[in-house]
Enzyme design. Structure first.
Site, short mmCIF file in Angstrom:
data_model
loop_
_atom_site.label_atom_id
_atom_site.label_comp_id
_atom_site.label_asym_id
_atom_site.label_seq_id
_atom_site.Cartn_x
_atom_site.Cartn_y
_atom_site.Cartn_z
N GLY A 50 -80.93 -5.71 45.60
CA GLY A 50 -80.04 -4.56 45.49
C GLY A 50 -80.69 -3.22 45.78
O GLY A 50 -80.08 -2.33 46.36
N ASP A 106 -81.12 -0.63 41.76
CA ASP A 106 -79.94 -0.03 42.36
C ASP A 106 -79.01 0.57 41.31
O ASP A 106 -78.58 1.71 41.41
CB ASP A 106 -79.18 -1.06 43.22
CG ASP A 106 -78.91 -2.38 42.50
OD1 ASP A 106 -79.30 -2.54 41.33
OD2 ASP A 106 -78.32 -3.29 43.13
N ASP A 109 -76.18 -1.23 34.64
CA ASP A 109 -74.86 -1.69 34.19
C ASP A 109 -74.94 -1.98 32.68
O ASP A 109 -74.80 -1.08 31.88
CB ASP A 109 -74.47 -2.91 35.02
CG ASP A 109 -73.07 -3.41 34.73
OD1 ASP A 109 -72.26 -2.64 34.20
OD2 ASP A 109 -72.77 -4.58 35.05
N LYS A 137 -73.62 3.21 35.44
CA LYS A 137 -72.22 3.13 35.04
C LYS A 137 -72.02 3.76 33.66
O LYS A 137 -72.84 3.53 32.76
CB LYS A 137 -71.75 1.67 35.00
CG LYS A 137 -71.60 1.07 36.37
CD LYS A 137 -70.95 -0.29 36.31
CE LYS A 137 -71.01 -0.95 37.68
NZ LYS A 137 -70.46 -2.32 37.67
N PHE A 158 -66.69 -1.92 39.82
CA PHE A 158 -67.59 -2.71 40.64
C PHE A 158 -67.76 -2.05 42.01
O PHE A 158 -66.77 -1.78 42.70
CB PHE A 158 -67.08 -4.14 40.81
CG PHE A 158 -68.14 -5.07 41.33
CD1 PHE A 158 -69.08 -5.60 40.46
CD2 PHE A 158 -68.22 -5.35 42.68
CE1 PHE A 158 -70.10 -6.42 40.94
CE2 PHE A 158 -69.23 -6.17 43.17
CZ PHE A 158 -70.17 -6.71 42.29
N VAL A 159 -68.99 -1.78 42.39
CA VAL A 159 -69.25 -1.09 43.65
C VAL A 159 -70.05 -1.97 44.60
O VAL A 159 -70.76 -2.88 44.17
CB VAL A 159 -70.02 0.24 43.42
CG1 VAL A 159 -69.18 1.23 42.65
CG2 VAL A 159 -71.35 -0.01 42.72
N ASP A 165 -74.09 -5.89 46.56
CA ASP A 165 -73.26 -6.92 47.18
C ASP A 165 -72.13 -7.39 46.29
O ASP A 165 -72.14 -7.20 45.07
CB ASP A 165 -74.12 -8.13 47.53
CG ASP A 165 -74.51 -8.93 46.28
OD1 ASP A 165 -75.06 -8.32 45.34
OD2 ASP A 165 -74.25 -10.15 46.24
N ARG A 171 -73.85 -5.58 51.62
CA ARG A 171 -75.10 -4.84 51.37
C ARG A 171 -75.38 -3.84 52.49
O ARG A 171 -76.00 -2.82 52.27
CB ARG A 171 -76.28 -5.81 51.28
CG ARG A 171 -76.30 -6.68 50.04
CD ARG A 171 -77.68 -7.31 49.88
NE ARG A 171 -77.66 -8.47 49.00
CZ ARG A 171 -77.76 -8.42 47.67
NH1 ARG A 171 -77.86 -7.26 47.07
NH2 ARG A 171 -77.75 -9.52 46.95
P1 IMP Z 1 -77.53 -5.16 34.15
O1 IMP Z 1 -78.62 -6.08 33.71
O2 IMP Z 1 -76.19 -5.55 33.61
O3 IMP Z 1 -77.82 -3.68 33.93
O4 IMP Z 1 -77.32 -5.46 35.67
C1 IMP Z 1 -77.87 -4.76 36.67
C2 IMP Z 1 -77.77 -5.60 37.93
O5 IMP Z 1 -76.44 -6.14 38.11
C3 IMP Z 1 -78.00 -4.70 39.10
O6 IMP Z 1 -79.34 -4.76 39.48
C4 IMP Z 1 -77.08 -5.27 40.16
O7 IMP Z 1 -77.77 -6.25 40.89
C5 IMP Z 1 -75.97 -5.95 39.42
N1 IMP Z 1 -74.75 -5.11 39.36
C6 IMP Z 1 -74.26 -4.47 38.27
N2 IMP Z 1 -73.14 -3.79 38.56
C7 IMP Z 1 -72.91 -3.99 39.89
C8 IMP Z 1 -71.89 -3.52 40.79
O8 IMP Z 1 -70.96 -2.78 40.47
N3 IMP Z 1 -72.00 -3.96 42.08
C9 IMP Z 1 -73.01 -4.76 42.50
N4 IMP Z 1 -73.99 -5.21 41.70
C10 IMP Z 1 -73.94 -4.83 40.39
MG MG Z 2 -79.99 -6.07 41.09
#
Ligand code: IMP
Ligand code: MG
Length: 182
Positions: A50, A106, A109, A137, A158-159, A165, A171
């Site tokens: 990402g 990237d 979340d 987010k 979701f982006v 992706d 991507r």
């Molecule tokens: P976290 O562990 O939930 O913070 O997840 C982060 C990872 O989830 C990021 O590195 C992304 O790969 C993926 N991710 C989270 N939200 C999105 C989104 O909106 N679009 C695409 N990938 C996302």
């Molecule tokens: Mg990622």
């Protein structure tokens, strides 16, 4: 008459950030990092896939010596939102003891991925540790995580694009957008 939208762009409901907005913010983030790390050597640990585009653009603006390390990490969320696990392929021998480490991803979340990774790097006793993401987010985090550099705060949607992706696609978009519900 505007040209018809074709290719991957046709699957977007709307564009959230244009290539120009992304590039100007990335340059500003790099300027701050250049000030912060002046005179140091930085070990960048980038999360693939990402962060590929973000890191490639950001690093070209950095003017200190940089060592680049990449890591694949994926988070698997269990039946409930709070039971997440992060799987990563930590290379044997990768050790950040005494180094100035900049962790890049990237998007922030739930915070799970970056908190697990930050803990892992912190346990190796680096000289310093800083984390940057292009997007964060606006939502509750499953894990508290310190992120010093945030490019843009976005709504909890979701982006895709600029490295991010949906099921392996999108991507390669130069912008960041929201997918059509269809
Ligand atoms: P976290 O562990 O939930 O913070 O997840 C982060 C990872 O989830 C990021 O590195 C992304 O790969 C993926 N991710 C989270 N939200 C999105 C989104 O909106 N679009 C695409 N990938 C996302
Ligand atoms: Mg990622």
């Amino acid at each position: 008459m505007p040209a018809p939208v074709t290719g991957v762009l046709a699957d977007l409901e709307r564009i959230l950030l244009t290539p120009e907005q992304i590039q100007s913010r990335v340059a500003a983030m790099a300027a701050e990092l250049n000030r912060h790390y002046a005179g140091k050597v930085v070990s960048v640990l980038a999360l693939m896939d990402g962060a590929l585009f973000f890191v490639a653009d950001l690093l070209r603006h950095l003017d200190m010596p940089v060592r680049l390390y990449t890591l694949s990490a994926s988070s698997y969320h269990g039946g409930t939102a709070s039971s997440g696990q992060v799987r990563m392929n930590w290379p044997a021998g990768l050790d950040f003891r005494g180094q100035d480490v900049l962790l890049l991803d990237d998007i922030l979340d739930t915070g799970l991925t970056l908190s697990v990774l930050r803990d892992k790097v912190a346990a190796q006793q680096p000289a310093s540790l800083r984390t940057g993401v292009l997007l964060a987010k606006k939502r509750e985090r499953v894990r508290d995580v310190v992120v010093e550099d945030i490019g843009f705060e976005i709504e909890d949607e979701f982006v895709v694009g600029y490295g991010m992706d949906y099921q392996g696609r999108f991507r390669n978009l130069p912008c960041i957008g929201i997918l059509n519900p269809a």
